[in-house]
Design a protein around this motif. Structure first.
Motif, PDB file in Angstrom:
ATOM      1  N   THR A  33       1.076   0.370   3.171  1.00 39.21           N
ATOM      2  CA  THR A  33       2.414   0.082   3.686  1.00 39.21           C
ATOM      3  C   THR A  33       2.363  -0.360   5.133  1.00 39.21           C
ATOM      4  N   ALA A  34       1.599   0.352   5.947  1.00 38.31           N
ATOM      5  CA  ALA A  34       1.486  -0.010   7.361  1.00 38.31           C
ATOM      6  C   ALA A  34       0.912  -1.417   7.522  1.00 38.31           C
ATOM      7  N   LEU A  35      -0.118  -1.741   6.756  1.00 36.90           N
ATOM      8  CA  LEU A  35      -0.716  -3.079   6.842  1.00 36.90           C
ATOM      9  C   LEU A  35       0.285  -4.148   6.420  1.00 36.90           C
ATOM     10  N   ARG A  36       1.078  -3.861   5.400  1.00 36.82           N
ATOM     11  CA  ARG A  36       2.110  -4.809   4.974  1.00 36.82           C
ATOM     12  C   ARG A  36       3.123  -5.053   6.088  1.00 36.82           C
ATOM     13  N   LEU A  37       3.518  -3.997   6.766  1.00 35.71           N
ATOM     14  CA  LEU A  37       4.502  -4.124   7.843  1.00 35.71           C
ATOM     15  C   LEU A  37       3.932  -4.879   9.036  1.00 35.71           C
ATOM     16  N   PHE A  38       2.651  -4.660   9.327  1.00 34.01           N
ATOM     17  CA  PHE A  38       2.029  -5.347  10.461  1.00 34.01           C
ATOM     18  C   PHE A  38       1.720  -6.808  10.152  1.00 34.01           C
ATOM     19  N   GLU A  39       1.418  -7.090   8.895  1.00 33.88           N
ATOM     20  CA  GLU A  39       0.898  -8.407   8.525  1.00 33.88           C
ATOM     21  C   GLU A  39       1.897  -9.524   8.795  1.00 33.88           C
ATOM     22  N   GLY A  40       3.171  -9.203   8.757  1.00 30.39           N
ATOM     23  CA  GLY A  40       4.173 -10.242   8.975  1.00 30.39           C
ATOM     24  C   GLY A  40       4.336 -10.657  10.421  1.00 30.39           C
ATOM     25  N   SER A  41       3.649  -9.974  11.337  1.00 25.41           N
ATOM     26  CA  SER A  41       3.799 -10.262  12.765  1.00 25.41           C
ATOM     27  C   SER A  41       2.596 -11.049  13.287  1.00 25.41           C
ATOM     28  N   LYS A  42       2.833 -11.873  14.287  1.00 26.39           N
ATOM     29  CA  LYS A  42       1.735 -12.582  14.946  1.00 26.39           C
ATOM     30  C   LYS A  42       1.033 -11.702  15.968  1.00 26.39           C
ATOM     31  N   GLN A  43       1.615 -10.561  16.273  1.00 26.72           N
ATOM     32  CA  GLN A  43       1.011  -9.660  17.252  1.00 26.72           C
ATOM     33  C   GLN A  43      -0.200  -8.957  16.653  1.00 26.72           C
ATOM     34  N   PRO A  44      -1.215  -8.667  17.478  1.00 31.47           N
ATOM     35  CA  PRO A  44      -2.297  -7.800  17.009  1.00 31.47           C
ATOM     36  C   PRO A  44      -1.767  -6.386  16.814  1.00 31.47           C
ATOM     37  N   PHE A  45      -2.528  -5.557  16.100  1.00 29.24           N
ATOM     38  CA  PHE A  45      -2.093  -4.174  15.928  1.00 29.24           C
ATOM     39  C   PHE A  45      -3.261  -3.206  16.074  1.00 29.24           C
ATOM     40  N   PHE A  46      -2.924  -2.012  16.538  1.00 30.48           N
ATOM     41  CA  PHE A  46      -3.843  -0.877  16.548  1.00 30.48           C
ATOM     42  C   PHE A  46      -3.246   0.191  15.648  1.00 30.48           C
ATOM     43  N   MET A  47      -4.051   0.727  14.749  1.00 33.39           N
ATOM     44  CA  MET A  47      -3.559   1.790  13.869  1.00 33.39           C
ATOM     45  C   MET A  47      -4.555   2.941  13.828  1.00 33.39           C
ATOM     46  N   LEU A  48      -4.058   4.147  14.038  1.00 36.92           N
ATOM     47  CA  LEU A  48      -4.839   5.364  13.824  1.00 36.92           C
ATOM     48  C   LEU A  48      -4.517   5.901  12.439  1.00 36.92           C
ATOM     49  N   VAL A  49      -5.548   6.218  11.677  1.00 32.94           N
ATOM     50  CA  VAL A  49      -5.379   6.808  10.343  1.00 32.94           C
ATOM     51  C   VAL A  49      -6.148   8.115  10.305  1.00 32.94           C
ATOM     52  N   GLU A  50      -5.453   9.214  10.037  1.00 34.07           N
ATOM     53  CA  GLU A  50      -6.125  10.513   9.968  1.00 34.07           C
ATOM     54  C   GLU A  50      -6.042  11.110   8.574  1.00 34.07           C
ATOM     55  N   GLY A  51      -7.189  11.444   8.026  1.00 33.23           N
ATOM     56  CA  GLY A  51      -7.255  12.268   6.825  1.00 33.23           C
ATOM     57  C   GLY A  51      -7.297  13.721   7.253  1.00 33.23           C
ATOM     58  N   SER A  52      -6.135  14.288   7.479  1.00 32.67           N
ATOM     59  CA  SER A  52      -6.018  15.581   8.170  1.00 32.67           C
ATOM     60  C   SER A  52      -6.519  16.760   7.353  1.00 32.67           C
ATOM     61  N   GLU A  53      -6.285  16.709   6.042  1.00 38.97           N
ATOM     62  CA  GLU A  53      -6.403  17.931   5.259  1.00 38.97           C
ATOM     63  C   GLU A  53      -7.793  18.148   4.664  1.00 38.97           C
ATOM     64  N   ILE A  54      -8.714  17.222   4.925  1.00 35.96           N
ATOM     65  CA  ILE A  54     -10.132  17.522   4.690  1.00 35.96           C
ATOM     66  C   ILE A  54     -10.472  18.794   5.456  1.00 35.96           C
ATOM     67  N   ASP A  55     -10.022  18.835   6.680  1.00 33.46           N
ATOM     68  CA  ASP A  55     -10.239  19.993   7.555  1.00 33.46           C
ATOM     69  C   ASP A  55      -9.576  21.253   7.009  1.00 33.46           C
ATOM     70  N   TRP A  56      -8.348  21.124   6.523  1.00 33.43           N
ATOM     71  CA  TRP A  56      -7.622  22.304   6.044  1.00 33.43           C
ATOM     72  C   TRP A  56      -8.322  22.904   4.832  1.00 33.43           C
ATOM     73  N   CYS A  57      -8.798  22.047   3.937  1.00 33.24           N
ATOM     74  CA  CYS A  57      -9.559  22.547   2.780  1.00 33.24           C
ATOM     75  C   CYS A  57     -10.873  23.174   3.240  1.00 33.24           C
TER      76      CYS A  57
END
Length: 433
Positions: A237-261
């Motif tokens: 979803t985030a990539l779809r939203l960014f793709e329509g823009s000519k601006q570059p993007f930075f995205m942080l993606v965290e798989g948080s719950e590997i840690d919780w398990c």
């Protein structure tokens, strides 16, 4: 000989040209708690422990090196806040610090730098978005527990009056962004954010700024969820939203719950979180291959649980047993707590495919009125069955994996400290001035 030399020079020239190319976009994946034993376990989990079926995972394909994770003090073992602050800002700090240095002075992250240079920015996480790791890229707080202080900065921190600091926010944390009148979430919607609280309605987000919060705090564990690939869905979803823009993007993606398990020594839970994280990384890998202008980097903030494959002196690890568990330990524990022995045995069959032995059932029955003791008895039985070892319910100081693909990915070859990863990424972002 001359022809060979000319070809070699041409190849070196092409390689140098590719290496000098700057990415338009940067996607930074952090598997919270994902030490090297987790990426190794995932490889064999995918193959059901059958040696002939072992194939490289996305982690294997992108693996380039490793990173150390120690905090500013002399404890050696970091928490997520100190490590995320190091990864976000390139500065070591104390355990519990969110975007501040050892003297509690604010530090700007690579996300802030990207926004300052006109990039779009995104935070995608399976925890609440104001949890330690995403928070360190957005906020300043002396303690990671200052959740309301951190949440408010998602709204109030703006480098320009008409521009949000974070254009796409996807994860958990509804309680910290209330939608009632005068609530923080409602203020963000009134300011201009599109909003959804349903993973099934991610398509309703059609422009930036956009926010989706899908749980009161962290998202339901993948192993318990109707949406086991919720992280990959959010990344898409985030990539779809960014793709329509000519601006570059930075995205942080965290798989948080590997840690919780990992904190819960719950190997089946951890492998399902790894699967979701891998699928999300594959989404980014495919995007980067398709566009050719995106740098994808993955690492972990630390390792959790002292996970080992093989235990009790046995030269074996059995992923088939792990796959026979279809719910998290908290879910199983809740289902059998206070049940009579016979009923408990029937309930277990809903969540675990293998048959518990009489001694195992007797052990569970002896503690099934003690919530904590019952939990750890379940953990030990499943771990023993699968030959999974754990040394702690906390973090450990083992170096973590580093992988990358795309323009400038060669910078991440070899061993690094976590602040060096941050410095490299920030330098790449700043080079697009």
């Amino acid at each position: 000989m001359l022809r060979t030399s000319a070809l070699a020079l041409a190849m070196l020239s092409a390689s140098a040209s590719a290496a000098s190319t700057l990415p338009k976009n940067v996607i930074f994946f952090i598997g919270d708690g994902m030490g090297p034993a987790y990426t190794t376990a995932y490889r064999y989990y995918q193959a059901d422990s059958e040696v002939g079926q072992v194939t490289p995972t996305v982690f294997d394909r992108l693996m380039l090196g490793s990173a150390s994770t120690f905090p500013h003090d002399d404890t050696v073992v970091t928490d997520s806040a100190a490590s995320a602050t190091a990864l976000a800002t390139g500065v070591k700090s104390y355990n519990g610090a969110i975007g501040v240095d050892e003297h509690k002075q604010p530090l700007d992250s690579m996300l802030v730098e990207a926004k300052r240079l006109g990039w779009q920015t995104g935070i995608v996480s399976t925890s609440q978005v104001n949890h330690a790791t995403p928070a360190s890229f957005v906020a300043h707080a002396e303690l990671r527990s200052q959740y309301d202080v951190i949440a408010e900065q998602y709204y109030s921190r703006r480098l320009q009056e008409n521009q949000p600091l974070v254009d796409v926010i996807l994860g958990g944390g509804q309680r910290y962004f209330p939608m009632q009148h005068d609530g923080l979430g409602q203020s963000m919607v009134a300011w201009g954010y599109q909003y959804t609280d349903s993973l099934a309605q991610l398509d309703s987000l059609t422009r930036t700024p956009a926010m989706g919060l899908f749980a009161d705090k962290g998202l339901e564990y993948a192993i318990d969820s109707e949406h086991p690939h919720r992280l990959s869905a959010m990344v898409s979803t985030a990539l779809r939203l960014f793709e329509g823009s000519k601006q570059p993007f930075f995205m942080l993606v965290e798989g948080s719950e590997i840690d919780w398990c990992g904190h819960g020594n719950d190997i089946a839970c951890a492998m399902k979180e790894m699967d979701d994280f891998a699928k999300a990384l594959e989404v980014a890998e495919a995007y980067a291959k398709r566009h050719g202008d995106t740098l994808v980097v993955f690492t972990a903030d630390h390792s959790t649980g002292g996970l080992t494959l093989g235990s009790n002196g046995e030269y074996q690890w059995d992923a088939k047993v792990v796959k026979q568990v279809s719910a998290s330990l908290p879910t199983i524990q809740k289902a059998i707590l206070n049940q009579p022995a016979a009923e408990m045995a029937k309930t277990l069959t809903r969540y675990v495919e293998f048959a518990f032995t009489e001694p195992e059932l007797a052990r569970l029955a002896s503690v099934n009125q003690d919530k904590e003791a019952l939990y750890w008895a379940l953990s030990e039985i499943i771990s023993d069955r699968s030959y999974t070892g754990w040394t702690t319910s906390g973090h450990d100081a083992i170096d973590v994996p580093v992988g990358a693909m795309g323009p400038q990915s060669q910078r991440f070859v070899g061993h690094h400290d976590n602040i060096d990863l941050s410095k490299q990424l920030t330098e790449i972002i700043q080079a697009q001035r």
